[in-house]
Write a protein that holds these residues in place. Sequence first.
Motif, mmCIF file in Angstrom:
data_model
loop_
_atom_site.group_PDB
_atom_site.id
_atom_site.type_symbol
_atom_site.label_atom_id
_atom_site.label_comp_id
_atom_site.label_asym_id
_atom_site.label_seq_id
_atom_site.Cartn_x
_atom_site.Cartn_y
_atom_site.Cartn_z
ATOM 1 N N GLU A 91 -11.082 0.271 0.640
ATOM 2 C CA GLU A 91 -11.525 -0.877 1.432
ATOM 3 C C GLU A 91 -12.331 -0.450 2.671
ATOM 4 O O GLU A 91 -12.865 -1.293 3.388
ATOM 5 C CB GLU A 91 -10.325 -1.715 1.886
ATOM 6 N N ASN A 92 -12.394 0.844 2.925
ATOM 7 C CA ASN A 92 -13.098 1.361 4.107
ATOM 8 C C ASN A 92 -13.619 2.751 3.768
ATOM 9 O O ASN A 92 -13.069 3.762 4.200
ATOM 10 C CB ASN A 92 -12.161 1.396 5.311
ATOM 11 N N ARG A 144 0.834 -1.211 0.000
ATOM 12 C CA ARG A 144 0.000 0.000 0.000
ATOM 13 C C ARG A 144 0.867 1.259 0.000
ATOM 14 O O ARG A 144 0.574 2.230 -0.704
ATOM 15 C CB ARG A 144 -0.928 -0.015 1.211
ATOM 16 N N ASP A 185 -7.055 -6.289 -1.075
ATOM 17 C CA ASP A 185 -8.251 -6.905 -0.492
ATOM 18 C C ASP A 185 -9.464 -6.543 -1.353
ATOM 19 O O ASP A 185 -10.338 -5.771 -0.953
ATOM 20 C CB ASP A 185 -8.455 -6.439 0.958
ATOM 21 N N LYS A 186 -9.513 -7.113 -2.530
ATOM 22 C CA LYS A 186 -10.574 -6.767 -3.479
ATOM 23 C C LYS A 186 -11.965 -7.177 -3.009
ATOM 24 O O LYS A 186 -12.927 -6.434 -3.256
ATOM 25 C CB LYS A 186 -10.239 -7.347 -4.850
ATOM 26 N N GLU A 212 -17.636 -2.984 0.187
ATOM 27 C CA GLU A 212 -17.839 -1.581 0.515
ATOM 28 C C GLU A 212 -18.623 -0.860 -0.576
ATOM 29 O O GLU A 212 -19.494 -0.019 -0.290
ATOM 30 C CB GLU A 212 -16.497 -0.882 0.743
ATOM 31 N N GLU A 230 -9.578 5.073 2.264
ATOM 32 C CA GLU A 230 -9.149 3.908 1.491
ATOM 33 C C GLU A 230 -10.373 3.223 0.901
ATOM 34 O O GLU A 230 -11.450 3.215 1.517
ATOM 35 C CB GLU A 230 -8.363 2.950 2.398
ATOM 36 N N SER A 276 -5.625 -2.792 -5.091
ATOM 37 C CA SER A 276 -5.970 -3.208 -3.734
ATOM 38 C C SER A 276 -5.523 -4.642 -3.466
ATOM 39 O O SER A 276 -5.633 -5.513 -4.333
ATOM 40 C CB SER A 276 -7.484 -3.104 -3.518
ATOM 41 N N LYS A 315 -13.129 -6.917 -0.081
ATOM 42 C CA LYS A 315 -13.552 -5.833 0.794
ATOM 43 C C LYS A 315 -13.951 -4.602 -0.027
ATOM 44 O O LYS A 315 -14.907 -3.891 0.334
ATOM 45 C CB LYS A 315 -12.425 -5.468 1.757
ATOM 46 N N VAL A 316 -13.239 -4.335 -1.111
ATOM 47 C CA VAL A 316 -13.599 -3.215 -1.982
ATOM 48 C C VAL A 316 -15.005 -3.402 -2.541
ATOM 49 O O VAL A 316 -15.838 -2.485 -2.512
ATOM 50 C CB VAL A 316 -12.587 -3.065 -3.136
#
Length: 268
Positions: free
Chosen positions: A127-128, A2, A150-151, A157, A125, A148, A153-154
């Motif tokens: 992801e959040n 990141r 953590d796709k 979200e 971000e 990312s 999570k994307v």
Amino acid sequence: MREQVRRKYARAALGVRSEGCCGSGGLETNFACGSYAPEEIGELPEEAVGASLGCGNPVALATLSPGEVVLDLGSGGGIDVLLSARRVSPGGKAYGVDMTDEMLALARENLRKSGLENAEFLRGEIENLPLPDEHVDVVLSNCVINLSTDKPKVFSEAYRVLKPGGRFAVSDVVFLGSRAELPEPVREKVELWTGCIAGALERAEYEQLLAKAGFGEVSVEVQNVYDPQAVEGLEGPEEVEALRKVPVASAFIRARKPAREEASDAGE
């Protein structure tokens, strides 16, 4: 990883005034400028166009309408947010979310120069996301989700912040084959991650992860297949040949969050 991505895009923001249209010509910029019609970008600040590091034109893909609320994931210098703000006026609003302070500063300056009053850039971000549930009609992104780590999570979200019936309209990079067939050095290179390659999903993976997040009407439409010789960070003919066997392409990805009545019917 990141932090490596953050540093790259901080440098891009700081260098945009000297590099001209669409940055320095890395893979993620090969098709960006040509994706926008001259009349679209003619009234935008030069720095907003210069900071375009995408691989398509998700604003055109999304078919925006006045009154809609739009969110751009990884908004960079702001080109897609500013274009969206024009299209959703009157009555609509465009948000951009980015984790890089230098890009946010550039985007906010571009917003000031544009004179638009229905756009806002938020630090965060992808992801959040710093927005409440069911807040936007459309989620956009332009060659950012592949960065990312953590796709799922994307996508979760994006689903959360979309209103029922809301649309997901993204330009991104995808593999047109099995990523596992690539040599490990190619998959793991930081240069290829930050250049929008090694973090890309396979086409089928994209479809599966969006469906798992709850989206329907998922489609991945290939736009341009990249020439491996134009990819920054590759070393030697073996790595170039590896990307010939497992091609990388820019694509339009569409999906829709089911409306409330559709979700109710599915649960019965």
